[in-house]
Design an enzyme around this catalytic site. Structure first.
Site, PDB file in Angstrom:
ATOM      1  N   MET A   1       4.761  23.693  25.682  1.00 19.42           N
ATOM      2  CA  MET A   1       4.235  24.074  24.659  1.00 19.42           C
ATOM      3  C   MET A   1       3.974  23.154  23.832  1.00 19.42           C
ATOM      4  SD  MET A   1       7.884  25.555  24.811  1.00 19.42           S
ATOM      5  CE  MET A   1       8.655  25.729  23.554  1.00 19.42           C
TER       6      MET A   1
ATOM      7  N   ARG B   1      12.566  19.673  37.779  1.00 14.87           N
ATOM      8  CA  ARG B   1      12.654  20.379  39.681  1.00 14.87           C
ATOM      9  C   ARG B   1      11.340  20.027  39.497  1.00 14.87           C
ATOM     10  NH1 ARG B   1      13.629  26.289  36.996  1.00 14.87           N
ATOM     11  NH2 ARG B   1      11.788  25.555  35.385  1.00 14.87           N
TER      12      ARG B   1
ATOM     13  N   LYS C   1      13.780  26.191  15.220  1.00 16.85           N
ATOM     14  CA  LYS C   1      14.480  27.719  15.238  1.00 16.85           C
ATOM     15  C   LYS C   1      16.093  27.249  14.977  1.00 16.85           C
ATOM     16  CE  LYS C   1      15.462  29.835  19.360  1.00 16.85           C
ATOM     17  NZ  LYS C   1      16.347  31.212  20.329  1.00 16.85           N
TER      18      LYS C   1
ATOM     19  N   TYR D   1      20.024  26.776  20.644  1.00 17.32           N
ATOM     20  CA  TYR D   1      20.357  26.314  20.009  1.00 17.32           C
ATOM     21  C   TYR D   1      21.610  24.963  19.751  1.00 17.32           C
ATOM     22  CZ  TYR D   1      15.229  25.241  19.933  1.00 17.32           C
ATOM     23  OH  TYR D   1      13.588  24.894  20.114  1.00 17.32           O
TER      24      TYR D   1
ATOM     25  N   ASP E   1      17.732  20.137  40.424  1.00 17.83           N
ATOM     26  CA  ASP E   1      17.563  22.003  39.856  1.00 17.83           C
ATOM     27  C   ASP E   1      19.326  21.463  38.882  1.00 17.83           C
ATOM     28  OD1 ASP E   1      18.678  23.851  38.807  1.00 17.83           O
ATOM     29  OD2 ASP E   1      18.066  25.506  40.894  1.00 17.83           O
TER      30      ASP E   1
ATOM     31  N   THR F   1       8.646  15.396  32.854  1.00 13.77           N
ATOM     32  CA  THR F   1       7.429  15.274  33.153  1.00 13.77           C
ATOM     33  C   THR F   1       6.530  16.805  32.375  1.00 13.77           C
ATOM     34  OG1 THR F   1       8.517  17.886  34.682  1.00 13.77           O
ATOM     35  CG2 THR F   1       8.136  16.067  36.042  1.00 13.77           C
ATOM     36  N   GLY F   2       7.832  17.114  30.853  1.00 16.61           N
ATOM     37  CA  GLY F   2       7.414  17.717  30.120  1.00 16.61           C
ATOM     38  C   GLY F   2       6.425  16.553  28.923  1.00 16.61           C
ATOM     39  N   ILE F   3       6.726  17.043  27.716  1.00 16.13           N
ATOM     40  CA  ILE F   3       4.867  16.639  26.970  1.00 16.13           C
ATOM     41  C   ILE F   3       5.999  15.599  25.993  1.00 16.13           C
ATOM     42  CG2 ILE F   3       5.948  18.261  24.931  1.00 16.13           C
ATOM     43  CD1 ILE F   3       3.793  17.732  23.476  1.00 16.13           C
TER      44      ILE F   3
ATOM     45  N   THR G   1      14.630  18.782  27.609  1.00 19.19           N
ATOM     46  CA  THR G   1      13.669  20.357  28.438  1.00 19.19           C
ATOM     47  C   THR G   1      14.776  21.400  28.018  1.00 19.19           C
ATOM     48  OG1 THR G   1      12.882  21.013  30.820  1.00 19.19           O
ATOM     49  CG2 THR G   1      15.623  20.127  30.105  1.00 19.19           C
ATOM     50  N   TRP G   2      14.076  23.181  28.071  1.00 19.76           N
ATOM     51  CA  TRP G   2      14.738  24.353  28.332  1.00 19.76           C
ATOM     52  C   TRP G   2      14.540  24.907  29.230  1.00 19.76           C
ATOM     53  CZ3 TRP G   2      12.924  28.531  25.398  1.00 19.76           C
ATOM     54  CH2 TRP G   2      11.743  28.612  25.035  1.00 19.76           C
TER      55      TRP G   2
END
Length: 358
Positions: free
Chosen positions: A184, A37, A116, A149, A52, A14-16, A75-76
């Site tokens: 993000m 989730r 990072k 990472y 989860d 569901t993220g970018i 994801t994170w």
């Protein structure tokens, strides 16, 4: 290549990054499961899997009957300290790969991290003045600092040794693209900020550092990241490698900032020597956004669900020039390119069409 035999698990669908990847894979004929989730998604043909990652039982139940050939981690979870980041985010990777191991189906695992990897936490280069050499290259050694990472990479390497799958690591710069409720996304944050400036008749003020304003930079369109993820997982010579991924062009913010303001029909204010974090500017604009949403019939009246000022400030406030070297994947045949100005403007068009900005 017959993609119908490939069964994909996109972690963080569901993220970018995950949603753009799912769309790319579906367009190429893959069977795509999206694990998250929160299974709300508006991608036709994506098969949602609610689980989860920190709960082994939840994963076992959710993945019963699903035997993926390819796994993409996009994801994170953000925590208060890097030690906690390491503990939680390494567990996300370890738990899933442990649950999948008995199925013996996984051929390739891709992990998305970021810059990072080279920069370390903000304190490392800002306060101690240890500036990394740019453009950053994949062979740069790990920093002698805690970094989640690295912990995630190590989990992938360990499971790869155990289970015999190949892997790829992908290191985007700032990711630009469409995904609602993703925290993000600089593109959506700047769109919300510019919309507020327009409504209030104000100039669009640069929030970041002199080094970012004047220096050379680059970004990563979520769609080009998706293309590289698929390429690396299906290209023999790209196996078991780490890759930078950016659009392929470079720019200076002092040039691009005015062009973004022009799209909204507002004036840009040049950097005046003062860093003015966006988090401070937007922290008092929740009420303004509610009024804008009501006036223009927008779908989302909560500014916090559209804008992640803290994250945009981290990128635009860096006290150094940052850009990525793309030679490694270019040499191996990944030639996709994306114009950065188009990345932003196409995102703004999409946000407007979806009634998320006026």
């Amino acid at each position: 290549m017959d993609n119908t035999k490939n069964i994909v698990l996109v972690v963080g669908a569901t993220g970018i990054t995950g949603s753009n990847l799912a769309e790319e894979l579906i367009s190429q004929g893959w069977t795509v499961y999206g694990l998250s989730r929160n299974t709300n998604n508006n991608i036709p043909e994506l098969i949602p899997v609610k689980a989860d990652l920190l709960d082994i039982d939840s994963l076992n139940k959710a993945l019963d009957g699903i035997s993926p050939t390819h796994v993409y981690f996009t994801t994170w979870m953000r925590n208060d300290t890097e030690e906690e980041n390491i503990r939680v985010n390494s567990a996300l990777v370890r738990n899933l790969l442990d649950v999948l191991a008995p199925k013996k189906s996984v051929k390739h695992v891709a992990l998305v991290t970021g810059l990072k990897h080279y920069l370390g936490p903000f304190e490392a280069y800002a306060k101690e003045g240890k500036l990394p050499e740019t453009p950053v290259r994949e062979e740069h050694p790990r920093l002698p600092l805690p970094n989640f990472y690295y912990a995630q990479e190590d989990e992938v390497y360990k499971a790869s040794e155990r289970d015999g799958f190949t892997w790829s690591i992908h290191r985007p710069h700032t990711v630009i693209g469409y995904a609602v409720g993703n925290l993000m996304n600089m593109g959506t944050t700047l769109a919300a900020y510019a919309s507020i400036c327009k409504e209030k008749g104000q100039k669009m003020i640069w929030p970041g550092s002199a080094e970012q304003w004047n220096g050379v930079s680059d970004v990563t369109d979520a769609r080009i990241l998706a293309k590289q993820l698929v390429w690396a997982s299906t290209t023999e010579s790209a196996r078991n490698q780490a890759f930078n991924i950016v659009n392929g062009d470079v720019f200076r913010w002092k040039w691009l900032w005015k062009r973004l303001a022009d799209w909204f029909g507002i004036e840009a204010e040049d950097f005046d020597g003062t860093v003015r974090p966006l988090e401070n500017t937007l922290s008092t604009e929740g009420k303004t956004w509610k009024e804008i949403a009501e006036k223009y019939g927008l779908k989302e009246n909560n500014l916090d669900r559209l804008a992640s000022a803290w994250h945009t400030d981290l990128d635009l406030g860096r006290p150094l020039e940052v850009m990525c070297d793309m030679a490694k994947s270019r040499k191996l045949g990944f030639t996709a390119y994306q114009n950065t100005e188009d990345s932003f403007k196409e995102l703004f068009e999409k946000l407007k069409a979806e009634r998320l900005i006026p």
